[in-house]
Design a protein around this motif. Sequence first.
Motif, short mmCIF file in Angstrom:
data_model
loop_
_atom_site.label_atom_id
_atom_site.label_comp_id
_atom_site.label_asym_id
_atom_site.label_seq_id
_atom_site.Cartn_x
_atom_site.Cartn_y
_atom_site.Cartn_z
N GLU A 68 -9.80 -17.67 9.45
CA GLU A 68 -10.02 -16.56 10.38
C GLU A 68 -10.56 -15.37 9.61
N ASN A 69 -11.34 -14.54 10.26
CA ASN A 69 -11.78 -13.29 9.63
C ASN A 69 -12.00 -12.24 10.71
N TRP A 70 -11.79 -11.01 10.33
CA TRP A 70 -12.08 -9.88 11.20
C TRP A 70 -12.35 -8.66 10.32
N ARG A 71 -13.00 -7.68 10.91
CA ARG A 71 -13.23 -6.44 10.19
C ARG A 71 -11.95 -5.62 10.23
N SER A 72 -11.36 -5.41 9.08
CA SER A 72 -10.08 -4.73 8.99
C SER A 72 -10.24 -3.22 9.19
N PRO A 73 -9.58 -2.64 10.19
CA PRO A 73 -9.60 -1.18 10.32
C PRO A 73 -8.93 -0.48 9.14
N SER A 74 -7.92 -1.12 8.57
CA SER A 74 -7.20 -0.51 7.45
C SER A 74 -8.07 -0.43 6.20
N LEU A 75 -8.87 -1.47 5.96
CA LEU A 75 -9.65 -1.58 4.72
C LEU A 75 -11.13 -1.26 4.93
N ILE A 131 -4.75 3.87 -5.97
CA ILE A 131 -3.47 3.76 -5.27
C ILE A 131 -3.65 3.89 -3.77
N VAL A 132 -4.61 4.68 -3.33
CA VAL A 132 -4.90 4.77 -1.90
C VAL A 132 -5.39 3.42 -1.38
N ARG A 133 -6.23 2.74 -2.17
CA ARG A 133 -6.71 1.43 -1.74
C ARG A 133 -5.56 0.44 -1.61
N GLN A 134 -4.60 0.52 -2.52
CA GLN A 134 -3.42 -0.34 -2.43
C GLN A 134 -2.63 -0.05 -1.15
N GLN A 135 -2.49 1.22 -0.81
CA GLN A 135 -1.77 1.57 0.41
C GLN A 135 -2.50 1.03 1.65
N GLN A 136 -3.82 1.04 1.60
CA GLN A 136 -4.60 0.49 2.71
C GLN A 136 -4.37 -1.01 2.84
N TYR A 137 -4.22 -1.70 1.71
CA TYR A 137 -3.94 -3.13 1.74
C TYR A 137 -2.56 -3.39 2.35
N TYR A 155 -2.95 -3.16 5.94
CA TYR A 155 -3.61 -4.38 6.43
C TYR A 155 -2.58 -5.48 6.67
N ILE A 156 -1.67 -5.67 5.73
CA ILE A 156 -0.65 -6.71 5.87
C ILE A 156 0.27 -6.42 7.05
N VAL A 157 0.80 -5.20 7.10
CA VAL A 157 1.83 -4.87 8.09
C VAL A 157 1.26 -4.64 9.48
N GLU A 158 0.13 -3.96 9.57
CA GLU A 158 -0.41 -3.57 10.87
C GLU A 158 -1.41 -4.56 11.45
N GLU A 159 -1.92 -5.48 10.61
CA GLU A 159 -2.92 -6.43 11.11
C GLU A 159 -2.47 -7.88 10.95
N VAL A 160 -2.07 -8.26 9.74
CA VAL A 160 -1.71 -9.65 9.51
C VAL A 160 -0.41 -10.02 10.22
N VAL A 161 0.61 -9.19 10.11
CA VAL A 161 1.88 -9.50 10.77
C VAL A 161 1.71 -9.63 12.29
#
Length: 236
Positions: free
Chosen positions: A6-13, A84-90, A93-99
């Motif tokens: 699956e793939n989608w354009r991540s709003p977080s990233l 570190i901001v990029r890490q927070q965006q990841y 991505y996990i919590v708000e999109e993948v979960v």
Amino acid sequence: MEKKTENWRSPSLGKEMELTVYGKSGTPIIGLPTRGASCGQWEEFGMVDAISYQLDNEFNQLFCLSSIDTEGFLNENAAPSQRIVRQQQYESYIVEEVVPYIQEQNNINFIIIAGIDLGGCHALTTALKHPAAFGKVIGMSGIYDIKPFMDGFYNDDVYYSNPMDFVPNMSRQSLLERVRDIDFRLVSYEGDERKEDSLRMSNVMRMKFIEHDLDIWGESGDEWDLWPQMLKTHVI
């Protein structure tokens, strides 16, 4: 076993992200690769095969993610504040999109998050900060102190992304109670250059009365021979 990508354009990233799903149902596992690797790494290096019985028999369903560490912690062309901001965006991505995606696909309300190397750091940190989303964490040869990737830079973003620093100061009882409900596994092996991180993280968690399993394997050898067996052992 059933497999789909699956793939989608991540709003977080702000970019297209790909993940691979193995199995049709069962307790979901989020699999995080080693630093900078893609969602195909776990299959390529035997992690998927190691738990094929669980996947084939629908005890587990595996969701393998890609890393963005080359844009974050490993990006020497970016300032540490940007890394570190990029890490927070990841993490978002996990919590708000993948979960939520997993919850749409799977009605089991218990998610395991497992990672190797920096993936172990992402797994542990994300669960500690968002304990309501996860039931179990498996960190294999995890790196739990991110300061060496920050070139001496330190601010609140680094503090709250570094479990070695923020866990000792966790004081909100409602958060600690949720954290203490998680089944944490810190796994390493003799000869592992990251073993000390697991030992230090274990000590920090013990000080906060966060129960966990510290499992240091006596075997030595190629890490890609050990990590699949570690996953199989601790998923069950």
